[in-house]
Write a protein that holds these residues in place. Structure first.
Motif, PDB file in Angstrom:
ATOM      1  N   GLN A  78      42.149 -45.724 -58.642  1.00 17.09           N
ATOM      2  CA  GLN A  78      43.386 -46.380 -58.220  1.00 17.09           C
ATOM      3  C   GLN A  78      43.253 -46.940 -56.806  1.00 17.09           C
ATOM      4  N   ILE A  79      42.623 -46.168 -55.921  1.00 18.88           N
ATOM      5  CA  ILE A  79      42.408 -46.620 -54.541  1.00 18.88           C
ATOM      6  C   ILE A  79      41.570 -47.899 -54.535  1.00 18.88           C
ATOM      7  N   CYS A  80      40.502 -47.917 -55.313  1.00 12.52           N
ATOM      8  CA  CYS A  80      39.644 -49.099 -55.368  1.00 12.52           C
ATOM      9  C   CYS A  80      40.404 -50.302 -55.938  1.00 12.52           C
ATOM     10  N   TYR A  81      41.240 -50.046 -56.939  1.00 13.30           N
ATOM     11  CA  TYR A  81      42.039 -51.131 -57.537  1.00 13.30           C
ATOM     12  C   TYR A  81      43.047 -51.671 -56.521  1.00 13.30           C
ATOM     13  N   ASP A  82      43.682 -50.762 -55.793  1.00 10.89           N
ATOM     14  CA  ASP A  82      44.718 -51.167 -54.840  1.00 10.89           C
ATOM     15  C   ASP A  82      44.156 -51.946 -53.659  1.00 10.89           C
ATOM     16  N   HIS A  83      42.946 -51.583 -53.224  1.00 14.09           N
ATOM     17  CA  HIS A  83      42.443 -52.129 -51.958  1.00 14.09           C
ATOM     18  C   HIS A  83      41.269 -53.090 -52.124  1.00 14.09           C
ATOM     19  N   GLY A  84      40.759 -53.212 -53.319  1.00 15.74           N
ATOM     20  CA  GLY A  84      39.692 -54.178 -53.544  1.00 15.74           C
ATOM     21  C   GLY A  84      38.341 -53.694 -53.068  1.00 15.74           C
ATOM     22  N   SER A  85      38.235 -53.395 -51.810  1.00 17.26           N
ATOM     23  CA  SER A  85      36.980 -52.886 -51.261  1.00 17.26           C
ATOM     24  C   SER A  85      37.294 -51.868 -50.171  1.00 17.26           C
ATOM     25  N   ILE A  86      36.388 -50.932 -50.002  1.00 20.44           N
ATOM     26  CA  ILE A  86      36.491 -49.938 -48.942  1.00 20.44           C
ATOM     27  C   ILE A  86      35.292 -50.141 -48.023  1.00 20.44           C
ATOM     28  N   ASP A  87      35.509 -50.074 -46.729  1.00 20.63           N
ATOM     29  CA  ASP A  87      34.426 -50.329 -45.779  1.00 20.63           C
ATOM     30  C   ASP A  87      33.715 -49.058 -45.329  1.00 20.63           C
ATOM     31  N   ALA A  88      34.437 -47.932 -45.326  1.00 16.72           N
ATOM     32  CA  ALA A  88      33.814 -46.673 -44.912  1.00 16.72           C
ATOM     33  C   ALA A  88      34.522 -45.514 -45.577  1.00 16.72           C
ATOM     34  N   LEU A  89      33.784 -44.446 -45.764  1.00 16.80           N
ATOM     35  CA  LEU A  89      34.297 -43.219 -46.351  1.00 16.80           C
ATOM     36  C   LEU A  89      34.005 -42.060 -45.407  1.00 16.80           C
ATOM     37  N   ILE A  90      35.045 -41.301 -45.054  1.00 17.09           N
ATOM     38  CA  ILE A  90      34.852 -40.073 -44.266  1.00 17.09           C
ATOM     39  C   ILE A  90      35.249 -38.899 -45.153  1.00 17.09           C
ATOM     40  N   ASN A  91      34.247 -38.193 -45.658  1.00 16.52           N
ATOM     41  CA  ASN A  91      34.472 -37.004 -46.476  1.00 16.52           C
ATOM     42  C   ASN A  91      34.775 -35.828 -45.552  1.00 16.52           C
ATOM     43  N   ASN A  92      36.050 -35.657 -45.254  1.00 15.37           N
ATOM     44  CA  ASN A  92      36.466 -34.650 -44.280  1.00 15.37           C
ATOM     45  C   ASN A  92      37.039 -33.390 -44.923  1.00 15.37           C
ATOM     46  N   ALA A  93      37.563 -33.491 -46.130  1.00 13.47           N
ATOM     47  CA  ALA A  93      38.226 -32.341 -46.761  1.00 13.47           C
ATOM     48  C   ALA A  93      37.275 -31.157 -46.891  1.00 13.47           C
ATOM     49  N   GLY A  94      37.786 -29.977 -46.577  1.00 12.08           N
ATOM     50  CA  GLY A  94      36.979 -28.773 -46.705  1.00 12.08           C
ATOM     51  C   GLY A  94      37.834 -27.538 -46.542  1.00 12.08           C
ATOM     52  N   MET A  95      37.342 -26.412 -47.061  1.00 12.56           N
ATOM     53  CA  MET A  95      38.077 -25.160 -46.934  1.00 12.56           C
ATOM     54  C   MET A  95      37.087 -24.000 -46.979  1.00 12.56           C
ATOM     55  N   ALA A  96      37.566 -22.844 -46.554  1.00 15.09           N
ATOM     56  CA  ALA A  96      36.705 -21.657 -46.555  1.00 15.09           C
ATOM     57  C   ALA A  96      37.542 -20.411 -46.723  1.00 15.09           C
ATOM     58  N   VAL A  97      36.918 -19.403 -47.282  1.00 18.22           N
ATOM     59  CA  VAL A  97      37.441 -18.043 -47.282  1.00 18.22           C
ATOM     60  C   VAL A  97      36.282 -17.158 -46.867  1.00 18.22           C
ATOM     61  N   PHE A  98      36.415 -16.507 -45.720  1.00 16.81           N
ATOM     62  CA  PHE A  98      35.339 -15.670 -45.214  1.00 16.81           C
ATOM     63  C   PHE A  98      35.456 -14.262 -45.787  1.00 16.81           C
ATOM     64  N   GLU A  99      34.518 -13.914 -46.659  1.00 17.09           N
ATOM     65  CA  GLU A  99      34.479 -12.595 -47.280  1.00 17.09           C
ATOM     66  C   GLU A  99      33.033 -12.237 -47.592  1.00 17.09           C
ATOM     67  N   LEU A 100      32.742 -10.937 -47.630  1.00 20.59           N
ATOM     68  CA  LEU A 100      31.464 -10.511 -48.165  1.00 20.59           C
ATOM     69  C   LEU A 100      31.379 -10.965 -49.622  1.00 20.59           C
ATOM     70  N   SER A 119      33.831 -32.463 -54.865  1.00 24.91           N
ATOM     71  CA  SER A 119      34.689 -33.619 -54.578  1.00 24.91           C
ATOM     72  C   SER A 119      33.979 -34.610 -53.655  1.00 24.91           C
ATOM     73  N   LEU A 120      33.170 -34.095 -52.740  1.00 27.48           N
ATOM     74  CA  LEU A 120      32.403 -34.969 -51.845  1.00 27.48           C
ATOM     75  C   LEU A 120      31.387 -35.779 -52.647  1.00 27.48           C
ATOM     76  N   PHE A 121      30.700 -35.103 -53.574  1.00 26.70           N
ATOM     77  CA  PHE A 121      29.759 -35.811 -54.444  1.00 26.70           C
ATOM     78  C   PHE A 121      30.497 -36.859 -55.282  1.00 26.70           C
ATOM     79  N   ARG A 122      31.634 -36.459 -55.837  1.00 26.15           N
ATOM     80  CA  ARG A 122      32.413 -37.353 -56.692  1.00 26.15           C
ATOM     81  C   ARG A 122      32.827 -38.614 -55.938  1.00 26.15           C
ATOM     82  N   THR A 123      33.414 -38.426 -54.759  1.00 29.18           N
ATOM     83  CA  THR A 123      33.911 -39.572 -53.989  1.00 29.18           C
ATOM     84  C   THR A 123      32.774 -40.515 -53.619  1.00 29.18           C
TER      85      THR A 123
END
Length: 264
Positions: A78-100, A119-123
């Motif tokens: 949908q993003i590609c359809y709406d905007h035609g072209s994207i010039d850069a991608l910043i894969n910033n999303a991330g999360m963690a749970v610190f546990e043994l 999701s980073l690979f997908r995008t």
């Protein structure tokens, strides 16, 4: 205003808070068009409105849960359809749970892998043909110094960031002669809400309080590096020096740094 960024469409994941929201702000400040993605519709609306008020720039946004691969794939389309072209991608999303590992919940492991890696690979996989077709683009992957030095209670998180670094380094070599830049951003602790989920006790955040990075400054450095050929951004630089020492003498460093490593 940065002429390299001016008028460029920059897709930013995890844009509703922390580094992500500042990335969107600095892209807009430098004349670019931020395309923001996150789960929090309310936060995205607020940030978009503030950007419009401050810079007179439209900031587009999409509500998405990046851990849901099928839905995220459709939203990228949908993003590609709406905007035609994207010039850069910043894969910033991330999360963690610190546990043994022995005490970790599978749902937390699965979500870290889904958000930080899949999701980073997908995008990237979905947008790469657009970059190749236009013969230009910049892919920035927010990784971590944890991808270079694994520590107790961060086995899965470190593994996801190892994956991001491996993916980024290989991709860079694949596309470097096709006009596409690929950069990894390897960060130490950043003063964001990240730790509220990663370590709800607050113990680790308190132990690294004096060395935590400012998310606004991190975002500025990343945006300033857009459309510049740069292999890595390492913050803080002294922590990256430690990573280099670790690669040479891991057993020694694990022994010397055992107390610090176990503060999570």
């Amino acid at each position: 205003m940065n002429e390299r960024v001016k008028g460029k469409k920059i897709l930013i994941t995890g844009a509703s808070s922390g580094i992500g929201q500042y990335l969107a702000i600095h892209v807009a400040r430098q004349g670019g068009i931020p395309i923001m993605v996150a789960r929090s519709r309310d936060r995205l609306e607020i940030i978009a409105e503030k950007i419009k008020d401050a810079f007179g720039t439209r900031a587009c946004w999409y509500e998405a849960d990046l851990s849901n691969d099928a839905d995220w794939k459709d939203i990228i389309d949908q993003i590609c359809y709406d905007h035609g072209s994207i010039d850069a991608l910043i894969n910033n999303a991330g999360m963690a749970v610190f546990e043994l590992v022995s005490e970790s919940k599978w749902k937390d492991i699965d979500r870290m892998i889904s958000v930080n890696v899949k999701s980073l690979f997908r995008t990237t996989h979905q947008l790469l043909p657009h970059f190749l077709q236009q013969g230009s683009g910049h892919i920035v992957n927010i990784a971590s110094q944890a991808g270079k030095i694994a520590t107790p209670k961060s086995a899965v998180y470190s593994a996801t960031k190892h994956a991001v670094l491996g993916f980024t380094n290989a991709l860079r070599m694949e596309v470097e002669d096709k006009g596409i830049f690929v950069t990894s951003v390897n960060l130490g602790p950043v003063r964001t809400n990240f730790f509220k989920q990663a370590d709800p006790s607050g113990a680790y955040e308190r132990s690294v309080d004096q060395i935590m990075l400012d998310p606004n400054q991190v975002a500025l450095e990343v945006v300033n590096a857009l459309f510049v050929k740069q292999r890595e951004i390492n913050l803080p630089s002294w922590m990256n020096s430690g990573s280099k020492v670790y690669s040479i003498a891991p057993a020694l460093m694990e022994k010397v740094m055992q107390g610090q490593f176990n503060k999570k």
